[in-house]
Design an enzyme around this catalytic site. Sequence first.
Site, PDB file in Angstrom:
ATOM      1  N   ASP A 116      66.569  43.256  42.789  1.00 43.50           N
ATOM      2  CA  ASP A 116      67.395  43.633  41.642  1.00 43.50           C
ATOM      3  C   ASP A 116      66.582  43.977  40.412  1.00 43.50           C
ATOM      4  O   ASP A 116      65.567  43.343  40.107  1.00 43.50           O
ATOM      5  CB  ASP A 116      68.373  42.505  41.314  1.00 43.50           C
ATOM      6  CG  ASP A 116      69.521  42.478  42.301  1.00 43.50           C
ATOM      7  OD1 ASP A 116      70.157  43.537  42.484  1.00 43.50           O
ATOM      8  OD2 ASP A 116      69.776  41.419  42.894  1.00 43.50           O
ATOM      9  N   GLU A 155      81.833  44.319  46.377  1.00 43.12           N
ATOM     10  CA  GLU A 155      80.619  43.599  46.759  1.00 43.12           C
ATOM     11  C   GLU A 155      80.459  42.464  45.757  1.00 43.12           C
ATOM     12  O   GLU A 155      80.320  42.701  44.558  1.00 43.12           O
ATOM     13  CB  GLU A 155      79.416  44.556  46.717  1.00 43.12           C
ATOM     14  CG  GLU A 155      78.146  43.955  47.265  1.00 43.12           C
ATOM     15  CD  GLU A 155      76.925  44.869  47.074  1.00 43.12           C
ATOM     16  OE1 GLU A 155      75.816  44.320  47.085  1.00 43.12           O
ATOM     17  OE2 GLU A 155      77.079  46.083  46.891  1.00 43.12           O
TER      18      GLU A 155
END
Lengths: 265, 389
Positions: free
Chosen positions: A64, A53
């Site tokens: 995040d 990824e």
Amino acid sequence: MTGIERIAEGFESARASGRRAALMPYLMGGFPDLETSRRIGIAYAASGADLVELGVPFSDPLADGPVIHAAGTAALGAGAKLHDVLEVGRAIADHIPVIVMCYANPIIARGLERFADELIDAGASGLIVPDLPLEEAPAALGVCDERGLALVPLVAPTTPQERLARIGTQARGFLYTVLLTGTTGERAGLQDGLAGVVARAAASTSVPVAVGFGISTPEQAAAAAAAGADGVIVGSRLVRAAGEDEDPVAAVGDLVRAFSSGLTG
Amino acid sequence: MSAVEHRFGPYGGQYVPETLMPALAELEEAWVCAREDPGFRAELEALLRDYVGRPSPLYEARRLSEAAGHPIYLKREDLNHTGAHKINNALGQAILAKRMGKRRIIAETGAGMHGVAAATACALLELECIVYMGTEDMRRQRPNVERMGLLGACVEPVEAGARTLKEAVSAAIRDWVTNVESTHYIIGSCVGPAPYPAMVRDLQRVIGDEARAQILERTGRLPQRVLACVGGGSNSIGMFIPFVADVEVELIGVEAGGEGLQTGRHGAPLTAAGLPGVLHGAFSAIMQDEDGQILEAHSISAGLDYPGTGPEHAWLRDSGRARYVPVTDGEALEAFAMTARLEGIIPALESAHAVAWAVASGPSELDLVCLSGRGDKDLVEALELLGRK
């Protein structure tokens, strides 16, 4: 071969290599710098990763936690541009399938079709957009489908059953199953009821179920595989090593090998 | 069609992590129920009257009018409890959170006015309150940090990026992603994913509803121009909406021109009119580079120091119903001092942007300006800058 087919092959190759689930490490493109991130990606492939990824750094990454946020900020500070990150992806795609993770705005700024064309040109197989939920996804799904590029959706522990079924039907490549209610980052333990979470996701879709968020040790990865996950995504632990270690390429190689062993046998 | 607008023309939407989508649906449902519920409305209206001090006065600013050469009326949101329009929204959302059974409140703040309003509402309604604030804003709005502490809120310093409002919103959203089951996010402006822009507008339109009735009663006519400053855009959307159907009334949103649009150091995404994009969950006018990275805004006023804006403003602009103009740091500072000297009113630096445009850009038969907040919080910063001139 289309991106969707190549991702399916990535999951199959894991089984062929003796891993109970496909290993998908996350890489922040351009962190700590472009050349090192390219070498990290290739080290992933050489150390047992089945897919990768590839994160496109973004100024405002809402999904995040601190480690990946800081890595993205550092990559942008070092001048990483979308084009450069896709070149990193091109180098890795020679070895294993690359799924690009990018927030919605850089995609919109580029234009959906042009963005998808650039991904295809760089050899990417799929796209994950963490802030593009089901309701906002139709246009992107159409553009990706036309190109055989897998638009990978996310489901969360908070996703209700009926919604999960609708997302599962639209999933391409794999279903990114978020294991915890929160942002990305290392956690000491995995949430209880892991097998139930995986089973619930698997029942909603025909594509493989890959789990992520909070997996930071080989034991946790093994537990996820034992719970029935088809794939395991490891992010912050590796990004932290890439930022902290004197020899980041060797360090992430060691870590990926350890995760791979955890998934083997 | 949904009961709450998700889109304003092409703008708006819900660009958030999947984790939050069920919470947004829950919030929308709760909001639709609450706004139709006479009990909710009575509770909010009683607090707005007895606690906030509504209706806020409409004041004919005679000496400012003289200086401008045309009549200027000020809608005195600065006289609300806590000193700004932010309390209208914070109280409404805090009551809503309590109805939803969410006892933990998070909020972001730039100038500190929304943080103070949220902390106030939470003290009143016995809710836990955490306010995210950039450390640069904590420095320039020190008194508000202390007020929030006194009110029992916990101020969480945010160190990321330019340490201002954009990062505070991001930090609040990350907290919400993590604690969504127990927590309601009281967003401070008409920004963010649906249903926030429509809900915040509905809670702020009391400003324009009152002002429209007051100016009609006082002058027997509608204003020629309605002016308000625009950061995220909540005082302006609340002021504008009741006048949208009055086609003869010109709606003017005043953005932070910062050091001048040509320098790139500003907070004027609507005026600068670059490509629209996604920031904090909504598609709207934003400041971004060619790769879609969000740019840092700049403004003397912490409340306008934001690279995005509410999606309904972007649509009011595109549809031609409102227009947006920039006022520089220096012009706002002059209007700040001028309003103090001529009217005995110290306006917030944010509101001073709207006053500056009204005074400098005649002619007009009648201006109605939203004085969205008071300027006590700006004294240290403004006096230092004025001393330098």
